[in-house]
Design a protein around this motif. Structure first.
Motif, PDB file in Angstrom:
ATOM      1  N   LEU A 257      50.937  19.083  96.782  1.00  0.00           N
ATOM      2  CA  LEU A 257      51.630  18.391  95.687  1.00  0.00           C
ATOM      3  C   LEU A 257      53.060  18.887  95.487  1.00  0.00           C
ATOM      4  O   LEU A 257      53.728  18.487  94.548  1.00  0.00           O
ATOM      5  N   SER A 258      53.487  19.782  96.373  1.00  0.00           N
ATOM      6  CA  SER A 258      54.791  20.408  96.139  1.00  0.00           C
ATOM      7  C   SER A 258      55.905  19.370  96.025  1.00  0.00           C
ATOM      8  O   SER A 258      56.872  19.564  95.304  1.00  0.00           O
ATOM      9  N   TRP A 259      55.732  18.219  96.726  1.00  0.00           N
ATOM     10  CA  TRP A 259      56.759  17.160  96.639  1.00  0.00           C
ATOM     11  C   TRP A 259      56.938  16.674  95.206  1.00  0.00           C
ATOM     12  O   TRP A 259      58.002  16.211  94.825  1.00  0.00           O
ATOM     13  N   ALA A 260      55.844  16.803  94.424  1.00  0.00           N
ATOM     14  CA  ALA A 260      55.903  16.280  93.052  1.00  0.00           C
ATOM     15  C   ALA A 260      56.526  17.285  92.090  1.00  0.00           C
ATOM     16  O   ALA A 260      56.700  17.002  90.920  1.00  0.00           O
ATOM     17  N   MET A 261      56.795  18.488  92.573  1.00  0.00           N
ATOM     18  CA  MET A 261      57.339  19.513  91.678  1.00  0.00           C
ATOM     19  C   MET A 261      58.676  20.013  92.196  1.00  0.00           C
ATOM     20  O   MET A 261      58.768  21.102  92.756  1.00  0.00           O
ATOM     21  N   PRO A 262      59.724  19.241  92.029  1.00  0.00           N
ATOM     22  CA  PRO A 262      61.041  19.707  92.476  1.00  0.00           C
ATOM     23  C   PRO A 262      61.511  20.850  91.598  1.00  0.00           C
ATOM     24  O   PRO A 262      60.898  21.142  90.568  1.00  0.00           O
ATOM     25  N   ALA A 263      62.623  21.468  92.017  1.00  0.00           N
ATOM     26  CA  ALA A 263      63.178  22.569  91.215  1.00  0.00           C
ATOM     27  C   ALA A 263      63.450  22.060  89.816  1.00  0.00           C
ATOM     28  O   ALA A 263      63.930  20.949  89.623  1.00  0.00           O
ATOM     29  N   GLY A 264      63.127  22.871  88.830  1.00  0.00           N
ATOM     30  CA  GLY A 264      63.382  22.492  87.445  1.00  0.00           C
ATOM     31  C   GLY A 264      62.410  21.467  86.919  1.00  0.00           C
ATOM     32  O   GLY A 264      62.653  20.822  85.909  1.00  0.00           O
ATOM     33  N   PHE A 265      61.279  21.320  87.622  1.00  0.00           N
ATOM     34  CA  PHE A 265      60.272  20.325  87.248  1.00  0.00           C
ATOM     35  C   PHE A 265      59.879  20.419  85.782  1.00  0.00           C
ATOM     36  O   PHE A 265      59.889  19.431  85.059  1.00  0.00           O
ATOM     37  N   TYR A 266      59.590  21.633  85.352  1.00  0.00           N
ATOM     38  CA  TYR A 266      59.091  21.778  83.981  1.00  0.00           C
ATOM     39  C   TYR A 266      60.165  21.468  82.951  1.00  0.00           C
ATOM     40  O   TYR A 266      59.904  20.889  81.919  1.00  0.00           O
ATOM     41  N   TYR A 267      61.411  21.861  83.250  1.00  0.00           N
ATOM     42  CA  TYR A 267      62.480  21.604  82.280  1.00  0.00           C
ATOM     43  C   TYR A 267      62.664  20.104  82.088  1.00  0.00           C
ATOM     44  O   TYR A 267      63.048  19.639  81.035  1.00  0.00           O
ATOM     45  N   GLN A 268      62.455  19.381  83.177  1.00  0.00           N
ATOM     46  CA  GLN A 268      62.875  17.980  83.164  1.00  0.00           C
ATOM     47  C   GLN A 268      61.785  17.023  82.721  1.00  0.00           C
ATOM     48  O   GLN A 268      62.064  15.982  82.157  1.00  0.00           O
ATOM     49  N   THR A 269      60.545  17.352  83.028  1.00  0.00           N
ATOM     50  CA  THR A 269      59.502  16.359  82.839  1.00  0.00           C
ATOM     51  C   THR A 269      58.733  16.483  81.533  1.00  0.00           C
ATOM     52  O   THR A 269      58.563  15.512  80.823  1.00  0.00           O
ATOM     53  N   LEU A 270      58.285  17.667  81.236  1.00  0.00           N
ATOM     54  CA  LEU A 270      57.211  17.761  80.250  1.00  0.00           C
ATOM     55  C   LEU A 270      57.673  17.798  78.796  1.00  0.00           C
ATOM     56  O   LEU A 270      56.899  18.116  77.921  1.00  0.00           O
ATOM     57  N   HIS A 271      58.910  17.480  78.529  1.00  0.00           N
ATOM     58  CA  HIS A 271      59.340  17.519  77.128  1.00  0.00           C
ATOM     59  C   HIS A 271      59.565  16.120  76.554  1.00  0.00           C
ATOM     60  O   HIS A 271      60.033  15.973  75.437  1.00  0.00           O
ATOM     61  N   LYS A 272      59.256  15.099  77.323  1.00  0.00           N
ATOM     62  CA  LYS A 272      59.392  13.735  76.819  1.00  0.00           C
ATOM     63  C   LYS A 272      58.084  12.980  76.985  1.00  0.00           C
ATOM     64  O   LYS A 272      57.630  12.843  78.128  1.00  0.00           O
ATOM     65  N   PRO A 273      57.431  12.471  75.995  1.00  0.00           N
ATOM     66  CA  PRO A 273      57.763  12.665  74.580  1.00  0.00           C
ATOM     67  C   PRO A 273      57.447  14.085  74.134  1.00  0.00           C
ATOM     68  O   PRO A 273      56.627  14.753  74.767  1.00  0.00           O
ATOM     69  N   SER A 274      58.052  14.512  73.076  1.00  0.00           N
ATOM     70  CA  SER A 274      57.988  15.935  72.717  1.00  0.00           C
ATOM     71  C   SER A 274      56.574  16.380  72.375  1.00  0.00           C
ATOM     72  O   SER A 274      56.258  17.552  72.483  1.00  0.00           O
ATOM     73  N   ARG A 275      55.710  15.440  72.009  1.00  0.00           N
ATOM     74  CA  ARG A 275      54.383  15.893  71.573  1.00  0.00           C
ATOM     75  C   ARG A 275      53.515  16.377  72.737  1.00  0.00           C
ATOM     76  O   ARG A 275      52.523  17.059  72.533  1.00  0.00           O
ATOM     77  N   ILE A 276      53.887  16.034  73.966  1.00  0.00           N
ATOM     78  CA  ILE A 276      53.060  16.539  75.071  1.00  0.00           C
ATOM     79  C   ILE A 276      53.406  17.981  75.440  1.00  0.00           C
ATOM     80  O   ILE A 276      52.669  18.652  76.140  1.00  0.00           O
ATOM     81  N   TRP A 277      54.532  18.456  74.911  1.00  0.00           N
ATOM     82  CA  TRP A 277      54.976  19.800  75.299  1.00  0.00           C
ATOM     83  C   TRP A 277      53.954  20.891  74.924  1.00  0.00           C
ATOM     84  O   TRP A 277      53.603  21.728  75.768  1.00  0.00           O
ATOM     85  N   PRO A 278      53.431  20.894  73.686  1.00  0.00           N
ATOM     86  CA  PRO A 278      52.444  21.926  73.355  1.00  0.00           C
ATOM     87  C   PRO A 278      51.237  21.898  74.295  1.00  0.00           C
ATOM     88  O   PRO A 278      50.731  22.949  74.705  1.00  0.00           O
ATOM     89  N   LEU A 279      50.816  20.702  74.673  1.00  0.00           N
ATOM     90  CA  LEU A 279      49.684  20.577  75.594  1.00  0.00           C
ATOM     91  C   LEU A 279      50.069  21.120  76.976  1.00  0.00           C
ATOM     92  O   LEU A 279      49.321  21.847  77.623  1.00  0.00           O
TER      93      LEU A 279
END
Lengths: 82, 973
Positions: free
Chosen positions: B113-135
């Motif tokens: 799955l490495s193709w799906a996780m480019p550099a900075g993956f977490y910074y860019q993806t998981l904060h929109k929408p903000s409510r998924i961030w805690p999960l």
């Protein structure tokens, strides 16, 4: 941690042996006719010089004397004098 | 796996077997094995799984430079298996493995799955929408991080610390370091030599190459180590990793203990007159696809495995190297029985042609200008693809080991940390220190030297320079040595190549953080185009290996792209600790250092429940009854004995002693009369109570004073500070430990005292607030009549050595009067019944003596004394809005005692309970509280909010103090 201080009695010692006594602000102004603001300025305010300042240190784990040194606050190194 | 026959370079001892448990597997090793070598000898190839993609990882550097071989050992996570000696019975577990063994990991699909996780993956993806961030955080936390520390884990072992002063500190025990140590020691200087490995020798230590005719390098290393060992003024620390280097030549390090050492690990802080950095080089990793697959290792790893531990790295190896050390290793390993498929060398020329000839002699194919571009094999290596540097030709070879290294990289951490700056050196391909901090010198391979004599001479030279720093007249020796150095070969030309022609998707520049060349490209594409930014965006180099693997490859790669605005990319900043250290090692000694009073042993024997209060051990009470009722009632009814030796005690004398007292005490100290005790307080500039105590005049210009227990350490400092501009003539002696204090209190106290002394201690001869000196059976005593607990009481100040005798005498004599020991808890309640404050319990940093009702102590007519706090006392005398001390009782009888510290509330917080206890004298709860000044009127209701009270407040009312014996008859009688 690397900071050393030259105590006038004991010579160069590690900084941990000393306690900081603040900037050298001169003796307390006389109490009579002292305004609260002036008092507050003297007791609580500092110049916070970025550079060489004269300050008091106490050799707590040593001879137990208060003395002044010059320290460059930007490098945290004791310097000879202004 | 069969080990090689005995070699002179072995560090293992045949015949001395041990075994360690690796998961379910029992692994046999030999004494001298590291965990890594013991496991490798038992055919363990996969040591763990990588952080993000769960790729298999194995031995790579053999010096613990990456997290590949970090394992959980006996419950401790992230132990560097390559640096830790194997101990019989150790339990070792692979880390980051979901499954039973690291060979089969249930998370290995992550790699797909490495193709799906480019550099900075977490910074860019998981904060929109903000409510998924805690999960997302929850799941990232579970997957992230290396190693698991059980919350129940108890760290065993002894952790020590040592502070060393020396003339010269040499970092690195290779040939250059040893020579530097020897030449500095030869000048009569004290030398400390630090070496990370368990033995000295560096790059000489395992190599059979000839040093001189008939002398191989390893033998030379042993000779040098022997002379170091025989030089009494060199103190060698092996197993010692340098972790920090600071200005004023402060070096920090930690040492792993041997079996014979009294410590598990020891923290070292070394202050040196001069420092020699001879840390040498590590290998610069060669980047190609799957360059971290188990089976791929650096030259030193393969060579030392065989030479130090008798383990051939595999059966058939392909080499892709860029340094003569690689050719040398290939030749030596071939001679030891390893089948070498081929040796590819990045360099097209500039290799040692003698070594090339040796390869040819052994029929080993030598391919200059070739480089590895891919390792094959899903778990471990089974083949390698080599390519010519210009990518026109390729060939695939089957092999189980790929020895790969792009070149060398100097270890410059010790120079950089205190402010040295690096620049790129085109000849060596190194980032070399351009500026070196004062009193610091570099030597050896670090400078790019490769010739053994040049390395040794540079060490000798650095040792002399260090000697010059320490004031030794070595100018002539220096000149001569520099002349010598000039005749020897200088730095060798180094390689600059980071990677062959690869796509970079599985080319790992940082192993710890699973960061590939593709990630670097992605970061640069997004505009993070200088190494420091790339590091933060991709996290390359932020792992526990501290940038050992990506350190110099990253800036070199960035420079190679030509896309960075920074024309001279530099390595990212290194910070201490340079190698991972246990927090336990930093914490140091776990020996609790506290003080004991002269009465300690007998108090413990009598059943005293000892408690740590500040630096002291004190008896809280003498029974299991936490209310200390019996002790309290015995003081009120008979007589009690308290050990008050922790009280600060000082002599202050000299012609200006009184001036000093006037400066720090708020009262008029000129009123201190002989035979009387004067109670007073010390304030800070803000008029806030710092300390209280008594002063006694012993003689002209000679006073004896007490300070509260917690302040004893600062009293001299305080008085000297506040007189620092005056140049007064007075001296102070801290007598805290020289004198013990017995507080004998209770209505029967006089009856006891009368029996043990001939002095007249009647109320007329020795009234309240009196001071007398007399003898108790020839033992001198300083006695004061004080009333802290509110009964007739004598405070006896006794030389520490007489304490036990006088105490015993009082106890025996007082038996008929019902004498009993009492502890701090009893004293706490007794004094509270009297409304006496304890600094810190009923006062805080902002509490003035006015707030405590102690304003009467202040004598306002001594401005010439410049009393500390006097101005503020005047200013705050009638100030509104301050917290005032009041006494309170509960409104309804039968209410329980509120907890100390509970806030007082109405619509907001209005103060808090300082101390509250059940008073046996009054048969009800009493307490003291600091409250808003509008609440301090007698009869005011206070609502007490306790933790977990669920809104049910306790109700109290303000009452006057003291609670007990308000007229003070008891203590004056």
């Amino acid at each position: 941690m690397a900071f050393t201080i030259t105590c006038p009695v004991c010579g160069i010692r590690r900084g941990y042996e000393f306690r900081f006594g603040g900037e050298d602000k001169g003796p307390m102004p006389p109490e009579e006719s002292l305004a609260s603001e002036t008092w507050c300025e003297y007791v609580h305010m500092n110049n916070c010089i970025a550079g060489i300042q004269k300050e008091w240190w106490f050799h707590r784990d040593g001879c137990g004397s208060w003395f002044t040194i010059y320290r460059d606050t930007t490098t945290n190194q004791q310097v000879e004098n202004r | 796996m069969k080990r090689l026959n005995q070699l002179p370079t072995f560090r293992i001892q045949y015949g001395k077997e041990l075994s360690v448990n690796f998961g379910q597997k029992r692994c046999r090793g030999l004494e001298g094995d590291t965990i890594a070598s013991a496991l490798y000898a038992n055919d363990v190839r996969i040591f763990g799984r990588s952080l993000k993609y769960h790729r298999p990882r194995g031995l790579y550097s053999l010096d613990g430079e990456c997290s590949n071989t970090m394992m959980a050992v006996d419950g401790i996570p992230n132990v560097r298996a390559e640096n830790t000696p194997a101990v019989d019975g150790m339990n070792i577990k692979a880390q980051n493995v979901f499954g039973k063994t690291p060979d089969f990991d249930m998370m290995r699909f992550m790699d797909e799955l490495s193709w799906a996780m480019p550099a900075g993956f977490y910074y860019q993806t998981l904060h929109k929408p903000s409510r998924i961030w805690p999960l997302a955080i929850k799941h990232i936390r579970k997957a992230a991080g290396l190693g698991i520390l059980s919350p129940d884990f108890h760290m065993r072992g002894k952790f020590d610390e040592s502070y060393i002063s020396t003339d010269v500190c040499v970092i690195g025990g290779g040939p250059a370091g040893m020579c530097a140590a020897l030449s500095a020691a030869d000048q009569g200087l004290r030398v400390v030599l630090l070496e990370n490995r368990p033995w000295l020798g560096g790059y000489f230590e395992y190599r059979p190459r000839e040093y001189q005719k008939g002398v191989p390098l390893y033998q030379r290393a042993r000779e040098l180590a022997e002379s170091v060992g025989h030089t009494p003024n060199i103190r060698t620390f092996k197993n010692t990793a340098m972790i920090g280097s600071y200005h004023n030549n402060l070096i920090t390090a930690f040492q792993r203990g041997n079996k014979s050492d009294i410590f598990t690990e020891r923290y070292l802080e070394i202050r040196a007159g001069s420092v020699v950095v001879a840390t040498g080089c590590i290998e610069r990793p060669l980047l190609f696809e799957n360059n971290e697959r188990p089976g791929v290792m650096q030259i030193g790893c393969a060579h030392r495995l065989a030479r130090n531990w008798g383990l051939l790295p595999g059966k058939r190896a392909a080499f892709s190297v860029g340094h003569d050390l690689g050719l040398e290793a290939a030749i030596d390993l071939a001679d030891l029985g390893l089948d070498i498929a081929c040796v590819a060398d990045i360099r097209q020329d500039s290799y040692d042609s003698n070594l090339a000839a040796e390869l040819e002699k052994r029929n080993i194919p030598f391919l200059p200008g070739w480089v590895a571009i891919r390792a094959h094999g899903s778990k471990t290596v089974n083949a390698v693809t080599l390519s010519s540097i210009n990518a026109t030709r390729r060939r695939k070879l089957s092999c189980d080991t790929v020895v790969a290294s792009a070149g060398m990289t100097p270890v410059t951490g010790p120079v950089i940390l205190p402010g040295g700056k690096l620049t790129y050196d085109n000849h060596t391909g190194f980032f070399l220190p351009a500026t070196i901090p004062p009193q610091m010198h570099v030597a050896g391979r670090l400078l790019g030297l490769d010739d053994p004599f040049a390395i040794e001479t540079s060490g000798l030279l650095a040792g002399l320079k260090a000697a010059a720093d320490c004031g030794k007249p070595v100018e002539n020796n220096l000149k001569e040595m520099a002349k010598n150095q000039a005749t020897l070969p200088g730095p060798t030309r180094g390689t600059k190549l980071v990677t062959g022609p690869v796509k970079g998707k599985e080319t790992f520049i940082c192993f710890d953080e699973d960061c590939t060349l593709k990630n670097i490209n992605q970061a640069m594409h997004r505009g993070f185009d200088v190494p420091e930014l790339i590091k933060r965006f991709t996290s390359a180099g932020t792992g526990p290996g501290q940038g050992g693997i990506p350190g110099h490859n990253l800036p070199m790669y960035v420079a190679e792209t030509g896309e960075s605005p920074d024309r001279n990319p530099k390595p990212t900043t290194v910070r201490p600790p340079l190698v991972p250290v246990y927090l336990a090692t930093y914490a140091g000694s776990n020996h609790d250092m506290s003080k004991r009073t002269p009465m300690h042993d007998s108090q413990v024997k009598a059943g005293g429940k000892m408690e740590r209060i500040g630096v002291w051990n004190r008896a809280r009470r003498f029974s299991s009854d936490t209310s200390a009722r019996k002790e309290i009632e015995n003081v009120r009814n008979n007589v009690g004995l308290l050990d008050g030796s922790t009280l600060g005690k000082f002599r202050i004398f000299g012609s200006d002693a009184l001036k000093a007292l006037q400066r720090v005490y708020v009262s008029d100290m000129s009123k201190v009369a002989e035979g009387k005790v004067k109670y007073s307080a010390m304030c800070n500039e803000d008029g806030c109570l710092m300390d209280d105590g008594i002063v006694v005049k012993i003689d002209e210009n000679d006073y004896y004073m007490t300070a509260s227990t917690g302040r004893a350490g600062q009293t001299i400092e305080w008085i000297r500070y506040h007189t620092r501009y005056d140049g007064w003539n007075f001296h102070m002696v801290n007598l805290t430990d020289a004198y013990g204090v017995i507080n004998m209190a209770g209505p029967n106290a006089r009856k006891v005292l009368e029996k043990v002394t001939d002095a007249d201690v009647s109320n007329e001869a020795f009234p309240f607030a009196g001071y007398r000196e007399f003898l108790i059976q020839n033992m001198p005593v300083r006695a004061m009549r004080l009333g802290f607990v509110g009964e007739l009481s004598y405070e006896l100040h006794v030389l520490s050595s007489y304490m036990q005798s006088i105490w015993d005498l009082l106890e025996i004599t007082g038996k008929e009067f019902g004498i009993q020991k009492f502890g701090l808890e009893a004293q706490n309640i007794l004094r509270m019944e009297k409304g006496h404050v304890i600094i810190g319990s009923e006062s805080e940093q902002r509490t003035t003596i006015h707030d405590l009702g102690l304003g009467f102590l202040w004598y306002r007519n001594k401005p010439e004394a410049k009393t500390v706090g006097a101005f503020a006392l005047k200013d705050t005398e009638h100030q509104k809005g301050r917290l005032k001390l009041v006494g309170f009782k509960m409104k309804e009888s039968g209410t329980r005692v509120p907890k100390d510290g509970s806030p007082l509330v109405d619509s907001r917080i209005r103060g808090y309970v300082c101390t509250a206890r059940y008073s046996w004298a009054l048969k009800e709860p009493i307490g003291m509280a600091l409250v808003d000044d509008d609440l301090c009127g007698e009869g005011t209701t206070l609502n007490i909010y306790e933790d977990g009270c669920k809104g049910k407040l306790l109700s109290a009312k303000v009452v006057s103090m003291p609670f007990y014996d308000p007229d003070g008859k008891q203590m004056r009688c």
